[in-house]
Design a protein around this motif. Structure first.
Motif, PDB file in Angstrom:
ATOM      1  N   GLY A 267       0.784  -1.234   0.000  1.00  0.00           N
ATOM      2  CA  GLY A 267       0.000   0.000   0.000  1.00  0.00           C
ATOM      3  C   GLY A 267       0.811   1.276   0.000  1.00  0.00           C
ATOM      4  N   ASP A 268       2.089   1.220   0.413  1.00  0.00           N
ATOM      5  CA  ASP A 268       2.929   2.419   0.431  1.00  0.00           C
ATOM      6  C   ASP A 268       3.698   2.623  -0.863  1.00  0.00           C
ATOM      7  OD1 ASP A 268       2.155   3.134   2.993  1.00  0.00           O
ATOM      8  OD2 ASP A 268       3.781   2.016   3.961  1.00  0.00           O
TER       9      ASP A 268
ATOM     10  N   ILE B 236      -1.530  -6.181   0.636  1.00  0.00           N
ATOM     11  CA  ILE B 236      -0.989  -5.852   1.952  1.00  0.00           C
ATOM     12  C   ILE B 236       0.438  -6.377   2.088  1.00  0.00           C
ATOM     13  CG2 ILE B 236      -1.251  -6.455   4.409  1.00  0.00           C
ATOM     14  CD1 ILE B 236      -4.181  -5.892   4.144  1.00  0.00           C
ATOM     15  N   GLY B 237       0.798  -7.371   1.300  1.00  0.00           N
ATOM     16  CA  GLY B 237       2.156  -7.893   1.324  1.00  0.00           C
ATOM     17  C   GLY B 237       2.385  -8.836   0.167  1.00  0.00           C
ATOM     18  N   ILE B 238       3.635  -9.273   0.027  1.00  0.00           N
ATOM     19  CA  ILE B 238       4.069 -10.064  -1.121  1.00  0.00           C
ATOM     20  C   ILE B 238       4.704 -11.362  -0.630  1.00  0.00           C
ATOM     21  CG2 ILE B 238       5.549 -10.105  -3.168  1.00  0.00           C
ATOM     22  CD1 ILE B 238       3.301  -8.017  -3.300  1.00  0.00           C
ATOM     23  N   ILE B 239       4.451 -12.452  -1.371  1.00  0.00           N
ATOM     24  CA  ILE B 239       5.034 -13.758  -1.092  1.00  0.00           C
ATOM     25  C   ILE B 239       5.683 -14.257  -2.386  1.00  0.00           C
ATOM     26  CG2 ILE B 239       4.600 -16.101  -0.264  1.00  0.00           C
ATOM     27  CD1 ILE B 239       1.818 -14.922   0.746  1.00  0.00           C
TER      28      ILE B 239
ATOM     29  N   ALA C 132      -5.157  -2.678   0.180  1.00  0.00           N
ATOM     30  CA  ALA C 132      -3.855  -2.026   0.239  1.00  0.00           C
ATOM     31  C   ALA C 132      -3.259  -2.018   1.637  1.00  0.00           C
ATOM     32  CB  ALA C 132      -3.958  -0.586  -0.280  1.00  0.00           C
ATOM     33  N   ASP C 133      -4.114  -2.042   2.675  1.00  0.00           N
ATOM     34  CA  ASP C 133      -3.608  -1.977   4.049  1.00  0.00           C
ATOM     35  C   ASP C 133      -4.683  -2.449   5.010  1.00  0.00           C
ATOM     36  OD1 ASP C 133      -5.378   0.327   4.631  1.00  0.00           O
ATOM     37  OD2 ASP C 133      -3.958   1.478   3.436  1.00  0.00           O
ATOM     38  N   PHE C 134      -4.291  -2.635   6.272  1.00  0.00           N
ATOM     39  CA  PHE C 134      -5.223  -3.121   7.280  1.00  0.00           C
ATOM     40  C   PHE C 134      -6.245  -2.065   7.683  1.00  0.00           C
ATOM     41  CE2 PHE C 134      -1.759  -6.209   8.090  1.00  0.00           C
ATOM     42  CZ  PHE C 134      -2.505  -7.379   8.008  1.00  0.00           C
TER      43      PHE C 134
ATOM     44  N   GLY D 103     -11.922  -3.471  17.526  1.00  0.00           N
ATOM     45  CA  GLY D 103     -11.199  -4.111  16.432  1.00  0.00           C
ATOM     46  C   GLY D 103     -11.835  -3.872  15.076  1.00  0.00           C
ATOM     47  N   ARG D 104     -11.008  -3.544  14.088  1.00  0.00           N
ATOM     48  CA  ARG D 104     -11.456  -3.395  12.696  1.00  0.00           C
ATOM     49  C   ARG D 104     -10.375  -3.960  11.784  1.00  0.00           C
ATOM     50  NH1 ARG D 104     -13.837   0.435  15.464  1.00  0.00           N
ATOM     51  NH2 ARG D 104     -15.996   0.956  15.001  1.00  0.00           N
ATOM     52  N   PRO D 105     -10.467  -5.257  11.433  1.00  0.00           N
ATOM     53  CA  PRO D 105     -11.514  -6.213  11.774  1.00  0.00           C
ATOM     54  C   PRO D 105     -11.349  -6.729  13.197  1.00  0.00           C
ATOM     55  CG  PRO D 105      -9.864  -7.267  10.415  1.00  0.00           C
ATOM     56  CD  PRO D 105      -9.484  -5.811  10.486  1.00  0.00           C
ATOM     57  N   VAL D 106     -12.350  -7.462  13.655  1.00  0.00           N
ATOM     58  CA  VAL D 106     -12.371  -7.987  15.016  1.00  0.00           C
ATOM     59  C   VAL D 106     -11.384  -9.152  15.128  1.00  0.00           C
ATOM     60  CG1 VAL D 106     -13.819  -9.174  16.721  1.00  0.00           C
ATOM     61  CG2 VAL D 106     -14.712  -7.215  15.444  1.00  0.00           C
TER      62      VAL D 106
END
Length: 412
Positions: free
Chosen positions: A42-43, A69-72, A174-176, A255-258
């Motif tokens: 996301g950045d 959100i990340g790469i594997i 893109a992000d949490f 929590g978002r998400p919980v």
């Protein structure tokens, strides 16, 4: 077919795009790729990244992917800094078609219908891969849940003409914090769109779904009031009060998400068993501003449904990734297939950081595919799409591993 995977983590997005692409081309011995999959944290600035990518591959190569959100990759699991990943494909002759349709915020079903019309799958095709923007509107403030595009409407539109292909894909995030997303749509960058890639029968898609939730107590509850993606009452009681009792505190509402808890539905005969691949779990994206209900990632929990409270189970998550990856590769090898490349679509909530685990479950996929020499690209998503319970569905808290095999188009 030639396949190469590249990774970079550079503060300057142009450098990251150029480096990731160059590494992918070198790894695969590729001169001019026919198709690139590319995902960015996301950045990472999307336009600068794409310009860097183009400096290595040229202006004509279609690029599909977008926010993650990340790469594997075979050597990396990264969701900090500025990660980006690329998978490059070069084939002999045509092996795919792609199309992109905008307008998700105006109605997911209509976009699905337009996309399947543009792709026009036929007898020579083997599978369909679809990406869409999960976030319609970010949270208005710290107390409000985000407004999401839902997979159910998109899938309904895609199925309107009776599409015969196995369908896989992801809702991108893109992000949490549920920030805005972008997509690479072939030739450019788009938002609020759906992108589809149809692969020919020369590449068959074999898959497994990795799970990670266990029933809290095995007790089925009846939904007595719900609307859209909001759940208000179960068994005649306010659902927020019920969850307060489960946690023994109101702190979970922040929590978002919980954390830990999901809402599950069993897609088999009720009370008939507990097969892992029959559960569809829904993340709780937050409590409604007035506290009268909870918001779910998808709007497919309706009044009259029977649901279970599910707990995210780190041990099951890791063991499932290991066993399902092994089973998939053993099946492919036993059938004499030649795996060409893989895609791993992994829920962002399964990261070690979010799950608070000592190990990354994606490392199990890395290890198994590495042993079999399968190049792959993975990314952390908001929604994972795969066949489950007789049809393709949007899933939460899962990993979907796809391995494309040269030969038979029968999906396993």
């Amino acid at each position: 077919m030639k396949v190469g995977v590249g990774y970079a983590n550079r503060e300057r997005a142009h450098e990251g795009g150029r480096e990731a692409a160059a590494r992918a081309l070198e790894a695969g011995g590729i001169g001019r790729p026919d198709l690139l999959f590319a995902f960015i944290g996301g950045d990472v600035h999307p336009a600068e990244f794409l310009a860097g990518l183009r400096s290595a591959i040229g202006a004509a190569v279609p690029v599909v992917g977008g926010s993650a959100i990340g790469i594997i990759t075979p050597g990396e699991i990264s969701y900090t800094g500025h990660p980006c990943g690329v998978l490059a494909l070069e084939g002999e002759g045509p092996f795919f078609r792609l199309a992109a349709v905008e307008g998700l915020a105006g109605g997911e079903c209509a976009v699905g219908e337009r996309l399947i019309g543009a792709l026009a799958p036929g007898a020579g095709d083997g599978s369909l891969l679809v990406f869409y923007d999960s976030v319609r509107r970010p949270p208005a403030d710290a107390e409000a849940p985000p407004e999401l595009n839902v997979s159910a409407g998109l899938l309904k539109g895609l199925a309107a003409t009776g599409c015969p292909l196995p369908l896989f894909g992801a809702g991108l995030m893109a992000d949490f914090a549920f920030g805005p997303t972008v997509q690479f749509c072939g030739s450019g960058i788009g938002t609020q769109c759906a992108v589809g890639v149809v692969f020919s029968r020369r590449l068959s898609a074999h898959h497994r779904i990795m799970h990670g939730c266990s029933p809290l107590d095995g007790v089925f509850h009846r939904v007595t009031r719900a609307a859209g993606n909001a759940l208000y009452e179960i068994d005649g009681r306010p659902v927020v009060a019920v969850i307060d009792d489960l946690y023994g505190t109101r702190d979970w509402r922040k929590g978002r998400p919980v954390d830990l808890l999901t809402i599950g539905r069993y897609e088999g005969e009720p009370y008939s068993g507990t097969e892992e691949d029959r559960y569809v779990n829904r993340l709780i994206t937050g409590v409604l501003p007035d506290g009268e209900g909870i918001a779910l990632f998808e709007p497919d929990i309706t009044e009259g449904d029977e649901i279970l409270f599910m707990i995210r189970d780190p041990g099951l998550m890791i063991s499932s990734a290991r066993s399902q990856s092994r089973a998939l590769m053993e099946e492919i090898r036993a059938a004499g297939g030649r795996p060409v490349f893989g895609l791993y679509i992994d829920c962002a909530g399964r990261t070690a950081l979010y799950s608070k685990t000592a190990a990354e479950e994606a490392a199990e996929v890395q290890q198994v595919l590495g042993l079999h020499g399968v190049p792959f690209l993975g990314f952390y998503s908001g929604v994972e799409i795969a066949p489950c319970g007789g049809r393709s569905r949007g899933l939460d808290w899962t990993g979907v591993l796809l391995v494309f095999v040269e030969g038979s188009c029968d999906d396993r």
